[in-house]
Design a protein around this motif. Structure first.
Motif, short mmCIF file in Angstrom:
data_model
loop_
_atom_site.label_atom_id
_atom_site.label_comp_id
_atom_site.label_asym_id
_atom_site.label_seq_id
_atom_site.Cartn_x
_atom_site.Cartn_y
_atom_site.Cartn_z
N THR A 265 8.62 20.84 -105.82
CA THR A 265 7.60 21.06 -106.84
C THR A 265 7.41 19.76 -107.60
OG1 THR A 265 8.26 23.37 -107.06
CG2 THR A 265 6.87 22.48 -108.80
N GLU B 72 7.70 14.74 -112.77
CA GLU B 72 9.03 15.33 -112.60
C GLU B 72 8.99 16.06 -111.27
OE1 GLU B 72 12.03 18.47 -114.86
OE2 GLU B 72 10.48 17.44 -116.01
N ASP C 250 11.34 18.78 -108.71
CA ASP C 250 12.54 19.56 -108.38
C ASP C 250 12.43 19.99 -106.92
OD1 ASP C 250 11.12 22.06 -108.20
OD2 ASP C 250 11.43 22.45 -110.31
N SER D 289 17.78 20.29 -109.86
CA SER D 289 17.08 20.35 -111.15
C SER D 289 15.95 19.33 -111.18
CB SER D 289 18.06 20.07 -112.29
OG SER D 289 19.01 21.09 -112.39
N GLY D 290 15.03 19.51 -112.11
CA GLY D 290 13.93 18.57 -112.28
C GLY D 290 14.45 17.16 -112.53
N TYR E 21 5.53 17.99 -110.85
CA TYR E 21 4.88 18.22 -112.13
C TYR E 21 4.28 16.88 -112.54
CZ TYR E 21 8.06 22.17 -111.86
OH TYR E 21 8.75 23.28 -111.43
#
Length: 129
Positions: free
Chosen positions: A77, A120, A122, A31-32, A79
């Motif tokens: 990923t 953030e 993930d 999860s993030g 953010y």
């Protein structure tokens, strides 16, 4: 295919209806992760590099809890509130992954779930590789 939800010691309680990671067969979906401590308080103030160090340290804990390591990450990923922070956090990311180069996506966002968080991350890892 087996499915297992993981909660990792030392990570804060999720702020919504999710878990830290889910193992699905040979894949681990993380999860993030935002730059917080075990109680959910922001770490690093407004310093995106300090925040990145915390995020990748927490990612390492989640991976380790599943028996994985940074080199097992196949997709990440990021953010960011400001995509211009990318060059500042790249050294932290490179130290974390070493010679491994996962597939990657970077997205600039207008906000994150934790006030003050500037990034953030993930990830997806391949287990037992």
């Amino acid at each position: 295919m087996s499915r297992e939800e993981l909660r990792v010691d030392g990570l804060p309680e999720p702020i919504s209806h999710y878990t830290d990671a889910v193992r699905a067969g040979d894949l681990l979906f993380v999860s993030g992760i935002v730059p917080v401590d075990a109680e959910g308080a922001l770490v690093g103030g407004s310093d995106v590099v300090a925040q990145a160090e915390q995020v990748f340290a927490l990612l390492g804990r989640v991976l380790a809890a599943a028996g994985a390591a940074p080199g097992d990450v196949v997709k990440v990923t990021l953010y960011l509130l400001d995509k211009d922070d990318r060059p500042r956090i790249n050294p932290v990311r490179q130290r974390f992954f070493g010679t491994a180069r996962p597939a990657s996506t970077l997205v600039e966002v207008s906000g994150l779930a934790v006030a003050g968080a500037r990034l953030e991350v993930d990830a997806v890892a391949l287990l037992g590789a």
